[in-house]
Design a protein around this motif. Structure first.
Motif, PDB file in Angstrom:
ATOM      1  N   GLN A  50      -8.119   5.154   4.384  1.00  0.00           N
ATOM      2  CA  GLN A  50      -9.430   5.848   4.514  1.00  0.00           C
ATOM      3  C   GLN A  50      -8.753   6.798   5.503  1.00  0.00           C
ATOM      4  N   ARG A  51      -8.213   6.766   5.628  1.00  0.00           N
ATOM      5  CA  ARG A  51      -7.729   7.602   6.714  1.00  0.00           C
ATOM      6  C   ARG A  51      -7.064   9.315   5.030  1.00  0.00           C
ATOM      7  N   SER A  52      -6.778   8.925   4.930  1.00  0.00           N
ATOM      8  CA  SER A  52      -6.273   9.944   3.189  1.00  0.00           C
ATOM      9  C   SER A  52      -7.856  10.687   3.052  1.00  0.00           C
ATOM     10  N   VAL A  53      -8.464   9.777   2.895  1.00  0.00           N
ATOM     11  CA  VAL A  53     -10.111  10.089   2.555  1.00  0.00           C
ATOM     12  C   VAL A  53     -10.392  11.361   3.603  1.00  0.00           C
ATOM     13  N   ARG A  54     -10.482  10.608   5.238  1.00  0.00           N
ATOM     14  CA  ARG A  54     -11.725  11.228   5.819  1.00  0.00           C
ATOM     15  C   ARG A  54     -11.009  12.793   5.616  1.00  0.00           C
ATOM     16  N   THR A  55      -9.432  12.771   5.418  1.00  0.00           N
ATOM     17  CA  THR A  55      -8.316  13.743   6.009  1.00  0.00           C
ATOM     18  C   THR A  55      -8.431  14.493   4.868  1.00  0.00           C
ATOM     19  N   ALA A  56      -9.047  14.536   3.630  1.00  0.00           N
ATOM     20  CA  ALA A  56      -9.327  15.280   2.763  1.00  0.00           C
ATOM     21  C   ALA A  56     -10.540  15.827   2.516  1.00  0.00           C
ATOM     22  N   SER A  61      -6.239  -2.774   8.703  1.00  0.00           N
ATOM     23  CA  SER A  61      -5.418  -2.171   8.753  1.00  0.00           C
ATOM     24  C   SER A  61      -4.818  -1.455   7.619  1.00  0.00           C
ATOM     25  N   ASP A  62      -4.545  -2.409   6.344  1.00  0.00           N
ATOM     26  CA  ASP A  62      -3.664  -1.024   5.101  1.00  0.00           C
ATOM     27  C   ASP A  62      -5.623  -0.130   4.579  1.00  0.00           C
ATOM     28  N   THR A  63      -6.761  -1.161   4.867  1.00  0.00           N
ATOM     29  CA  THR A  63      -7.582  -0.658   4.579  1.00  0.00           C
ATOM     30  C   THR A  63      -8.093   1.038   5.387  1.00  0.00           C
ATOM     31  N   THR A 103       0.500  -1.588   0.071  1.00  0.00           N
ATOM     32  CA  THR A 103      -0.197  -0.117  -0.153  1.00  0.00           C
ATOM     33  C   THR A 103       0.795   1.266   0.168  1.00  0.00           C
ATOM     34  N   HIS A 104       1.690   1.054  -1.094  1.00  0.00           N
ATOM     35  CA  HIS A 104       2.213   1.954  -1.061  1.00  0.00           C
ATOM     36  C   HIS A 104       1.857   3.553  -1.954  1.00  0.00           C
ATOM     37  N   THR A 105       0.570   2.989  -1.982  1.00  0.00           N
ATOM     38  CA  THR A 105      -0.291   4.675  -1.863  1.00  0.00           C
ATOM     39  C   THR A 105      -0.501   5.686  -1.690  1.00  0.00           C
ATOM     40  N   ALA A 106      -0.576   4.500   0.219  1.00  0.00           N
ATOM     41  CA  ALA A 106      -1.503   5.633   0.945  1.00  0.00           C
ATOM     42  C   ALA A 106      -0.316   6.808   1.173  1.00  0.00           C
ATOM     43  N   LEU A 127     -13.087   3.989   0.314  1.00  0.00           N
ATOM     44  CA  LEU A 127     -12.380   3.953  -0.809  1.00  0.00           C
ATOM     45  C   LEU A 127     -13.399   2.048  -0.925  1.00  0.00           C
ATOM     46  N   ARG A 128     -14.596   1.440  -0.164  1.00  0.00           N
ATOM     47  CA  ARG A 128     -15.026   0.326  -0.937  1.00  0.00           C
ATOM     48  C   ARG A 128     -16.009   0.933  -1.837  1.00  0.00           C
ATOM     49  N   GLU A 129     -16.892   2.531  -1.233  1.00  0.00           N
ATOM     50  CA  GLU A 129     -17.448   2.847  -2.385  1.00  0.00           C
ATOM     51  C   GLU A 129     -17.099   2.801  -3.936  1.00  0.00           C
TER      52      GLU A 129
END
Length: 184
Positions: free
Chosen positions: A107-113, A101-103, A49-52, A124-126
């Protein structure tokens, strides 16, 4: 330097020892991980998950744009183009096998945004569900696609034949998930 490498993916407890692969008298290097189209794949098919990290780095630019009082609509467009695109790179492939844990970390990045922009964003699931559904619909509309036969309609013509499997790795992969979503 040759671009060809070998990665053996074998889930047996005691995989057989295989001789080295040679192409035109040149031995092909065996690797544990491989980067393919920006996604890192390992021998055990665990997706790095280097994308995080990339998404976190790009949140800095979103914060800077917010400081310049850009409208929410432009901030949301920036998020979609720059951050969401990173989070969704190959999501239809890796999301089914990513750990909780990776999810959460992604998802933390999405919530921060969401907090920076001030509007709700898709989880992310959606995103995964919508991308799987879109890809599956494209496959079902293209008879020349190699995976077209996997989407077999039942005699009623309304639902697709589900694949039966007991292995979690396969249940969470693209095709069973796509067929489930197409049927729902």
């Amino acid at each position: 330097m040759l671009k060809t490498v070998e990665m053996i993916i074998d889930f047996r407890r005691t995989p057989p020892a295989l001789p080295p692969l040679s192409i035109m008298d040149s031995t092909v290097a065996a690797v544990e991980t491989f980067k393919l189209l920006g996604s890192i794949i390992s021998r055990d098919l665990k997706w790095d998950t280097h994308t995080a990290k990339k998404a976190q780095q790009r949140l800095y630019f979103l914060r800077q744009l917010r400081k310049f009082n850009l409208p929410q609509e432009l901030l949301k467009q920036f998020y979609s183009a720059v951050i969401e695109s990173v989070l969704c790179t190959s999501i239809t492939v890796w999301f089914g096998s990513v750990t909780k844990s990776d999810t959460r970390r992604l998802q933390r990045s999405v919530r921060t945004a969401e907090r920076i922009i001030g509007v709700p964003l898709p989880t992310l699931r959606e995103l995964y569900t919508s991308r799987v559904r879109k890809r599956a619909q494209k496959i079902t509309l293209d008879p020349s696609h190699p995976c077209y036969p996997l989407f077999e309609l039942l005699p009623s013509g309304r639902r697709y034949r589900a694949t039966n499997t007991r292995i979690a790795r396969h249940k969470n992969s693209f095709f069973p998930r796509a067929i489930y979503l197409m049927n729902s």
